[in-house]
Every structure is written in C-alpha cells, then in structure tokens.
Scaffold this active site. Structure first.
Site, PDB file in Angstrom:
ATOM      1  N   LYS A   1      51.775  43.977  39.153  1.00 15.04           N
ATOM      2  CA  LYS A   1      50.614  44.334  39.977  1.00 15.04           C
ATOM      3  C   LYS A   1      50.518  45.851  40.164  1.00 15.04           C
ATOM      4  O   LYS A   1      51.477  46.580  39.849  1.00 15.04           O
ATOM      5  CB  LYS A   1      50.725  43.593  41.309  1.00 15.04           C
ATOM      6  CG  LYS A   1      50.745  42.066  41.133  1.00 15.04           C
ATOM      7  CD  LYS A   1      50.752  41.324  42.452  1.00 15.04           C
ATOM      8  CE  LYS A   1      50.744  39.818  42.221  1.00 15.04           C
ATOM      9  NZ  LYS A   1      50.639  39.048  43.475  1.00 15.04           N
TER      10      LYS A   1
ATOM     11  N   TYR B   1      42.465  34.151  40.134  1.00 15.43           N
ATOM     12  CA  TYR B   1      42.899  33.655  41.449  1.00 15.43           C
ATOM     13  C   TYR B   1      41.925  32.635  42.037  1.00 15.43           C
ATOM     14  O   TYR B   1      41.881  32.470  43.253  1.00 15.43           O
ATOM     15  CB  TYR B   1      43.078  34.836  42.403  1.00 15.43           C
ATOM     16  CG  TYR B   1      44.372  35.613  42.171  1.00 15.43           C
ATOM     17  CD1 TYR B   1      45.604  34.957  42.154  1.00 15.43           C
ATOM     18  CD2 TYR B   1      44.366  36.985  41.989  1.00 15.43           C
ATOM     19  CE1 TYR B   1      46.792  35.649  41.952  1.00 15.43           C
ATOM     20  CE2 TYR B   1      45.557  37.692  41.788  1.00 15.43           C
ATOM     21  CZ  TYR B   1      46.761  37.011  41.775  1.00 15.43           C
ATOM     22  OH  TYR B   1      47.935  37.690  41.586  1.00 15.43           O
TER      23      TYR B   1
ATOM     24  N   ASN C   1      53.013  41.574  46.617  1.00 14.40           N
ATOM     25  CA  ASN C   1      54.354  41.110  46.243  1.00 14.40           C
ATOM     26  C   ASN C   1      54.741  41.505  44.808  1.00 14.40           C
ATOM     27  O   ASN C   1      55.629  40.922  44.222  1.00 14.40           O
ATOM     28  CB  ASN C   1      54.479  39.594  46.479  1.00 14.40           C
ATOM     29  CG  ASN C   1      53.512  38.789  45.662  1.00 14.40           C
ATOM     30  OD1 ASN C   1      52.786  39.336  44.839  1.00 14.40           O
ATOM     31  ND2 ASN C   1      53.490  37.490  45.869  1.00 14.40           N
TER      32      ASN C   1
ATOM     33  N   HIS D   1      53.250  38.784  39.423  1.00 13.42           N
ATOM     34  CA  HIS D   1      52.711  37.425  39.367  1.00 13.42           C
ATOM     35  C   HIS D   1      53.346  36.708  38.183  1.00 13.42           C
ATOM     36  O   HIS D   1      53.516  37.295  37.121  1.00 13.42           O
ATOM     37  CB  HIS D   1      51.184  37.460  39.168  1.00 13.42           C
ATOM     38  CG  HIS D   1      50.621  36.123  38.838  1.00 13.42           C
ATOM     39  ND1 HIS D   1      50.322  35.187  39.810  1.00 13.42           N
ATOM     40  CD2 HIS D   1      50.350  35.528  37.652  1.00 13.42           C
ATOM     41  CE1 HIS D   1      49.880  34.082  39.233  1.00 13.42           C
ATOM     42  NE2 HIS D   1      49.882  34.271  37.917  1.00 13.42           N
TER      43      HIS D   1
ATOM     44  N   GLU E   1      46.105  31.034  32.182  1.00 19.96           N
ATOM     45  CA  GLU E   1      46.209  32.473  32.466  1.00 19.96           C
ATOM     46  C   GLU E   1      46.421  33.270  31.179  1.00 19.96           C
ATOM     47  O   GLU E   1      45.856  34.352  31.013  1.00 19.96           O
ATOM     48  CB  GLU E   1      47.344  32.714  33.471  1.00 19.96           C
ATOM     49  CG  GLU E   1      46.986  32.151  34.851  1.00 19.96           C
ATOM     50  CD  GLU E   1      48.145  32.107  35.837  1.00 19.96           C
ATOM     51  OE1 GLU E   1      49.271  32.514  35.478  1.00 19.96           O
ATOM     52  OE2 GLU E   1      47.917  31.671  36.992  1.00 19.96           O
TER      53      GLU E   1
HETATM   54  P1  CMP Z   1      50.785  35.537  43.198  1.00 21.14           P
HETATM   55  O1  CMP Z   1      52.057  34.962  42.740  1.00 21.14           O
HETATM   56  O2  CMP Z   1      50.114  36.559  42.345  1.00 21.14           O
HETATM   57  O3  CMP Z   1      49.773  34.316  43.441  1.00 21.14           O
HETATM   58  C1  CMP Z   1      48.770  34.334  44.420  1.00 21.14           C
HETATM   59  C2  CMP Z   1      48.786  35.587  45.232  1.00 21.14           C
HETATM   60  O4  CMP Z   1      48.056  35.527  46.444  1.00 21.14           O
HETATM   61  C3  CMP Z   1      50.218  35.846  45.689  1.00 21.14           C
HETATM   62  O5  CMP Z   1      51.019  36.206  44.620  1.00 21.14           O
HETATM   63  C4  CMP Z   1      49.992  36.906  46.735  1.00 21.14           C
HETATM   64  O6  CMP Z   1      49.758  38.199  46.168  1.00 21.14           O
HETATM   65  C5  CMP Z   1      48.685  36.404  47.368  1.00 21.14           C
HETATM   66  N1  CMP Z   1      48.955  35.633  48.589  1.00 21.14           N
HETATM   67  C6  CMP Z   1      49.464  34.382  48.686  1.00 21.14           C
HETATM   68  N2  CMP Z   1      49.548  34.006  49.982  1.00 21.14           N
HETATM   69  C7  CMP Z   1      49.083  35.051  50.712  1.00 21.14           C
HETATM   70  C8  CMP Z   1      48.922  35.294  52.108  1.00 21.14           C
HETATM   71  N3  CMP Z   1      49.242  34.357  53.006  1.00 21.14           N
HETATM   72  N4  CMP Z   1      48.418  36.482  52.505  1.00 21.14           N
HETATM   73  C9  CMP Z   1      48.069  37.426  51.590  1.00 21.14           C
HETATM   74  N5  CMP Z   1      48.201  37.257  50.242  1.00 21.14           N
HETATM   75  C10 CMP Z   1      48.692  36.094  49.820  1.00 21.14           C
END
Ligand code: CMP
Length: 148
Positions: A9, A49, A112, A115, A126
């Site tokens: 990311k 997403y 985070n 992905h 994807e």
């Molecule tokens: P990712 O693994 O990319 O898949 C979905 C993404 O949504 C996740 O990582 C986070 O970046 C985001 N995400 C999931 N839950 C939350 C949350 N409660 N608040 C904010 N972002 C979220």
C-alpha cells in the site's frame, strides 16, 4: 502450486521500505511472478474493495489507496495464499503478532500497509483485475528443490 495477489500500500513506498517487505516474501520461499508499481485508478480500487462498499471506512480506504503509488504483485508457491496471509499478520495491526509484516510495521487497520488475497476466489479475481496474462511470467524456479 497456487497463486495469490499481493499489494504494497502507499505507506510502504512513502516510508521507503519496499525492499524490506519484498525481502520477507522472498525469504519465505515464495516466488514473485509479476510485479508492477502503479497508481490505482479510483474505479479500479473501488472494484478491488467492492465487498466493503457499504462499510463506513470505504471512502477513506479508497482515498488512502489512491493517494500514492502501490506495488502490485502475483506471488506463487505451495499454499501461497495461506503463507502470504501468515506473513502479513492480522488485518488489525493491534492483533498482528510481532514478526509479521503488520505486527512489525503498522499501527492502524486502514493503513495496514499490505494486502493479500483471502482465498482462491479472491486471488483469481484480484490477479485478473490488476494483471494481464502476459504480465505474469512463467519461469524455471532454480530454488524449488531446496524449498521442499
Ligand atoms: P486489506 O487486507 O487490504 O483488506 C480490506 C482493507 O480494508 C483492510 O486491509 C484495511 O485496510 C481496511 N479495513 C478493514 N477493516 C477496517 C476498519 N474497521 N477500519 C478501517 N479500515 C479497515
């Protein structure tokens, strides 16, 4: 052999830690078959997403993911989906174990930093969303016999 989709990311590029993250994937023994740096078009990010589109964080997630370049990858190996998810750690960095990528490099769920597809169906979807067939390279893996 299984293929999965991985995306570093925007925070990873901003913090200059692309090499450290890719290194963890390589050290595990997973094979990179495609890799590109790109800025995700907003519509493509919304599709990626789409399962979260009703969630309150959807807009800010898409804002973040389109705020700067990402690195998209196709990663291959035995049980690649499971192993890559293990390397990433829990979605919420507060629950990600130390030693995992999120456990070591991230603080908040939205940012985070990495992905990884959560199953075979999302991996297929994807990969297709980010790569054309000719961008995914088939090549002899000279390390295979050492990896078990
Ligand atoms: P990712 O693994 O990319 O898949 C979905 C993404 O949504 C996740 O990582 C986070 O970046 C985001 N995400 C999931 N839950 C939350 C949350 N409660 N608040 C904010 N972002 C979220």
């Amino acid at each position: 052999m299984e293929r999965t989709f991985c995306m570093l990311k925007p925070g990873i590029l901003q913090r200059r830690i692309v090499g450290r993250i890719v290194s963890r994937i390589e050290h595990k023994g997973l094979k990179i078959c495609a890799m590109k740096m790109m800025r995700i078009p907003r519509a493509q990010c919304e599709r990626h997403y789409s399962e979260h589109k009703e969630r309150p964080f959807f807009k800010s997630l898409v804002d973040y993911m389109t705020s700067g370049p990402v690195v998209a990858m196709v990663v291959e190996g035995q049980d690649a989906i499971r192993y890559l998810r293990q390397l990433c750690g829990a979605t919420n960095p507060a629950e990600a174990a130390p030693g995992t990528i999120r456990g070591d490099f991230a603080l908040v769920t939205q940012n985070n930093i990495i992905h990884a597809s959560d199953g075979p169906e999302s991996a297929r979807r994807e990969i297709e969303l980010f790569f054309t067939a000719d961008e995914i390279l088939e090549y002899e893996d000279g390390n295979r016999s050492w990896l078990g």
